[in-house]
Enzyme design. Structure first.
Site, PDB file in Angstrom:
ATOM      1  N   ARG A  34       0.847  -1.186   0.000  1.00 52.51           N
ATOM      2  CA  ARG A  34       0.000   0.000   0.000  1.00 52.51           C
ATOM      3  C   ARG A  34       0.887   1.242   0.000  1.00 52.51           C
ATOM      4  O   ARG A  34       1.708   1.421   0.896  1.00 52.51           O
ATOM      5  CB  ARG A  34      -0.903  -0.011   1.249  1.00 52.51           C
ATOM      6  CG  ARG A  34      -1.759   1.213   1.350  1.00 52.51           C
ATOM      7  CD  ARG A  34      -2.585   1.284   2.634  1.00 52.51           C
ATOM      8  NE  ARG A  34      -3.092   2.643   2.705  1.00 52.51           N
ATOM      9  CZ  ARG A  34      -3.257   3.346   3.814  1.00 52.51           C
ATOM     10  NH1 ARG A  34      -3.006   2.815   4.987  1.00 52.51           N
ATOM     11  NH2 ARG A  34      -3.691   4.578   3.762  1.00 52.51           N
ATOM     12  N   HIS A  55      -2.924  11.161   1.223  1.00 53.08           N
ATOM     13  CA  HIS A  55      -2.312  10.809   2.504  1.00 53.08           C
ATOM     14  C   HIS A  55      -1.593  12.056   3.057  1.00 53.08           C
ATOM     15  O   HIS A  55      -0.369  12.111   3.128  1.00 53.08           O
ATOM     16  CB  HIS A  55      -1.343   9.635   2.315  1.00 53.08           C
ATOM     17  CG  HIS A  55      -1.074   8.867   3.580  1.00 53.08           C
ATOM     18  ND1 HIS A  55      -1.322   7.521   3.701  1.00 53.08           N
ATOM     19  CD2 HIS A  55      -0.573   9.248   4.768  1.00 53.08           C
ATOM     20  CE1 HIS A  55      -0.979   7.110   4.919  1.00 53.08           C
ATOM     21  NE2 HIS A  55      -0.517   8.137   5.582  1.00 53.08           N
ATOM     22  N   GLU A  77      -7.102   8.534   7.010  1.00 55.44           N
ATOM     23  CA  GLU A  77      -7.190   9.105   8.351  1.00 55.44           C
ATOM     24  C   GLU A  77      -7.749  10.529   8.435  1.00 55.44           C
ATOM     25  O   GLU A  77      -7.029  11.474   8.766  1.00 55.44           O
ATOM     26  CB  GLU A  77      -5.806   9.059   9.037  1.00 55.44           C
ATOM     27  CG  GLU A  77      -5.318   7.645   9.229  1.00 55.44           C
ATOM     28  CD  GLU A  77      -4.042   7.547  10.075  1.00 55.44           C
ATOM     29  OE1 GLU A  77      -3.450   8.581  10.394  1.00 55.44           O
ATOM     30  OE2 GLU A  77      -3.659   6.423  10.421  1.00 55.44           O
ATOM     31  N   ASN A 114      -7.215   1.824  10.320  1.00 55.45           N
ATOM     32  CA  ASN A 114      -5.860   1.753  10.872  1.00 55.45           C
ATOM     33  C   ASN A 114      -6.011   1.704  12.393  1.00 55.45           C
ATOM     34  O   ASN A 114      -6.885   2.366  12.943  1.00 55.45           O
ATOM     35  CB  ASN A 114      -5.044   3.005  10.507  1.00 55.45           C
ATOM     36  CG  ASN A 114      -5.016   3.256   9.000  1.00 55.45           C
ATOM     37  OD1 ASN A 114      -5.363   2.396   8.207  1.00 55.45           O
ATOM     38  ND2 ASN A 114      -4.598   4.454   8.609  1.00 55.45           N
ATOM     39  N   TYR A 172      -3.560   1.639  16.082  1.00 59.67           N
ATOM     40  CA  TYR A 172      -2.274   1.597  16.786  1.00 59.67           C
ATOM     41  C   TYR A 172      -2.438   1.490  18.293  1.00 59.67           C
ATOM     42  O   TYR A 172      -1.763   0.721  18.936  1.00 59.67           O
ATOM     43  CB  TYR A 172      -1.453   2.859  16.488  1.00 59.67           C
ATOM     44  CG  TYR A 172      -0.974   2.962  15.059  1.00 59.67           C
ATOM     45  CD1 TYR A 172       0.251   2.435  14.689  1.00 59.67           C
ATOM     46  CD2 TYR A 172      -1.752   3.586  14.088  1.00 59.67           C
ATOM     47  CE1 TYR A 172       0.703   2.527  13.382  1.00 59.67           C
ATOM     48  CE2 TYR A 172      -1.311   3.682  12.779  1.00 59.67           C
ATOM     49  CZ  TYR A 172      -0.088   3.151  12.424  1.00 59.67           C
ATOM     50  OH  TYR A 172       0.344   3.235  11.132  1.00 59.67           O
ATOM     51  N   GLU A 179      -3.416  -0.318   8.396  1.00 53.01           N
ATOM     52  CA  GLU A 179      -2.193   0.060   9.113  1.00 53.01           C
ATOM     53  C   GLU A 179      -2.269  -0.496  10.525  1.00 53.01           C
ATOM     54  O   GLU A 179      -3.328  -0.472  11.146  1.00 53.01           O
ATOM     55  CB  GLU A 179      -2.027   1.585   9.235  1.00 53.01           C
ATOM     56  CG  GLU A 179      -1.632   2.288   7.968  1.00 53.01           C
ATOM     57  CD  GLU A 179      -1.445   3.796   8.180  1.00 53.01           C
ATOM     58  OE1 GLU A 179      -1.133   4.235   9.314  1.00 53.01           O
ATOM     59  OE2 GLU A 179      -1.643   4.535   7.210  1.00 53.01           O
TER      60      GLU A 179
END
Ligand SMILES: *[C@@H]1O[C@H](CO)[C@@H](O)[C@H](O)[C@H]1NC(C)=O
Ligand SMILES: *[C@@H]1O[C@H](CO)[C@@H](O)[C@H](O)[C@H]1NC(C)=O
Ligand SMILES: *[C@@H]1O[C@H](CO)[C@@H](O)[C@H](O)[C@H]1NC(C)=O
Length: 500
Positions: free
Chosen positions: A99, A144, A189, A329, A331, A401
């Site tokens: 990606r 992005h 995002e 995504n 984290y 992600e």
């Protein structure tokens, strides 16, 4: 004879046990693994050929003090010149997909389709073709974070005209690469684009417009995404048969005590639902709880109407259902609690939620990475995956992600391996819960320019030597680990145990 029989039986039993254990650790046959990067973070060559300036070029050059060590993406991983190295390491890992993102100001120097850069177009053509030649699927992100500065000068994502500007750009990209690219991410995002870029000055364009710019941006981002999806659906899907969605960063807001569970629900809607509900819910529109909170807040501050712009009925229908998968995504998680009397409430979405009077922290058992916002909590991934299913029903989910930040260039990165293993385990558990995850992506293929953290934190499966002109890419232990996960299509528990 007896001995042999017993051994055979024992072996059968053992095999069954091992198989059962591995069965649970195995990903289904169609599950795909990849790694991700983004244009500004790796390409460099910010001023070659006819490439125009992006908001990140401007921001890092003019606001050096906002970015750690005053660094920038002028050269980064030099992927504009060294893309063959990127394809080589993607192949080394046996990735199913890679990606990456396209730089809008590199492809369209005026930001519009009146001029398509030859060099920009060729750059991405070469990359896509080389990946396909190696049997690696290209997954392409259109946006992005690197907006053409020219559009920022006109208000960027706060100007509703950006819906058409983005749509115009999207059509160019689909028409240039749609014959070979079958999986698209329109926007990466929105939380970073709208909340973090507008609420503190750490991310380009660094506009402090909390409780105004962020909401205008949110509406325009959603409409821009929906317009691009509809363009693909009507003009390109009939001949190219690809899939398009956006990818949201989801943070899991975990109640600190039983008394905070309502706060947790509200924070999950305010930070996550605001960008997913309009697209993925059956009713469309902002989440009702968010409408209510912002409405009350706006009244309290004496505004004539809600700071959260309304969608018209037509807009609600236009945005609803504009997806072919659920991109996300993940984290970190944050623990949320009510603030104490007179306690200072820092900015959201990482430290506080002023509109809820809430404080965000890490919990003692959670691990932290190299940077203060990094509070790793693997079960948060399973919870957020179930949150999606609970709110939006059965969705095909692509994890686009997930990754771990370290502070040094360490090649023996066992902390990263643990993070990956623990999160992959939670993906499998969520799948057992009935959540349909079909792709997993590691951020990142290699160390790169990590926005306001500059080069001080590392996310790479490959270390990049930023002091060498060759920007040498060297595999870390985690690269070996991930390669093994991909090859066995299962969690390589043994590898971690044997090596630790
Ligand atoms: C491009 O930028 C670099 C700094 O990153 C500078 O040294 C160089 O002179 C610039 N080149 C052009 C053609 O402006
Ligand atoms: C939850 O709230 C109740 C009522 O205000 C209080 O008595 C109790 O101590 C609180 N529990 C925690 C864990 O804070
Ligand atoms: C997951 O979603 C894909 C695409 O819609 C579908 O083909 C597949 O059957 C689903 N898998 C499960 C386990 O629901």
């Amino acid at each position: 004879m007896l001995f042999i029989t017993m051994t055979a039986q024992t072996t059968v039993v053992l095999c069954l046990l091992v198989k059962a254990a591995w069965g649970e650790m195995k990903f289904p046959p169609g599950f795909r693994f990849g790694a991700a990067t983004a244009a500004y973070q790796i390409e460099g060559s910010w001023n070659v050929s006819d490439k125009a300036e992006s908001v990140w070029d401007r921001f890092t050059h003019e606001h050096k003090y906002y970015v750690d060590s005053g660094s920038n993406g002028d050269v980064a991983c030099d992927s504009y010149n060294r893309w063959k190295d990127d394809v080589r390491i993607a192949k080394e890992l046996n990735l199913h997909f890679y990606r990456f993102s396209i730089s809008w100001p590199r492809l369209l120097p005026t930001a519009f389709s009146n001029k398509i850069s030859d060099d920009g177009r060729n750059y991405y053509n070469q990359l896509i073709d080389a990946l396909l030649e190696e049997g690696i699927e290209p997954i392409v992100t259109l946006f992005h974070l690197d907006l053409p500065q020219r559009l920022q000068d006109l208000g960027g994502w706060a100007n509703p005209l950006i819906i058409d500007w983005f749509a115009n750009y999207a059509r160019v990209v689909f028409s240039l690469y749609g014959d070979r690219v079958k999986t698209w991410i329109t926007i990466n995002e929105p939380l970073l684009i709208c909340e973090m870029s507008y609420s503190d000055s750490n991310l380009a364009p660094g506009i402090e417009s909390i409780e105004l710019g962020n909401y205008l941006c949110a509406k325009n981002v959603l409409l821009a995404h929906a317009t691009a999806w509809r363009i693909y659906d009507e003009e390109f899907r009939p001949k190219y048969h690809g899939k398009v969605s956006l990818t949201n960063i989801l943070i899991w807001y975990e109640p600190t005590t039983g008394n905070d569970s309502n706060l947790g629900n509200l924070a999950n809607q305010l930070c996550n639902g605001i960008y997913t509900h309009p697209i993925f819910s059956k009713t469309g529109n902002w989440p009702q709880s968010v409408i209510k909170i912002v409405d009350e807040r706006s009244k309290l501050l004496g505004y004539p109407y809600s700071l959260l712009p309304e969608f018209t009925k037509k807009e609600i229908e236009f945005i609803k259902g504009t997806y072919d998968f659920f991109g996300m995504n993940y984290y970190i998680s944050k623990s949320i609690r009510k603030s104490l009397v007179n306690e200072h409430i820092p900015l959201w979405p990482l430290e506080g939620v002023p509109i809820l009077g809430a404080i965000l922290e890490s919990q003692p058992t959670w691990t932290s990475g190299a940077t203060k916002w990094f509070s790793a909590h693997p079960p948060g991934l399973r919870k957020v995956l179930n949150w999606i299913r609970h709110n939006y029903g059965d969705q095909e989910i692509y994890i686009m992600e997930n990754g771990y930040a370290t502070a040094d260039t360490e090649l023996e990165d066992f902390d990263r391996i643990s993070y990956l293993k623990d999160h992959l385990e939670q993906v499998l558990l969520a799948m057992k819960d009935g959540v349909n995850v079909t792709r997993y992506t590691i951020w990142s293929l290699m160390d790169n320019f990590e926005w306001s953290d500059g080069y001080t934190i590392k996310f790479g499966l490959y270390e990049v030597d930023f002091s060498s002109p060759e920007r040498t890419r060297t595999p870390r232990k985690s690269a070996e680990y991930y390669k093994n996960v991909i090859e066995t299509h299962s969690l390589s528990d043994f590898y971690v145990k044997n090596e630790l």
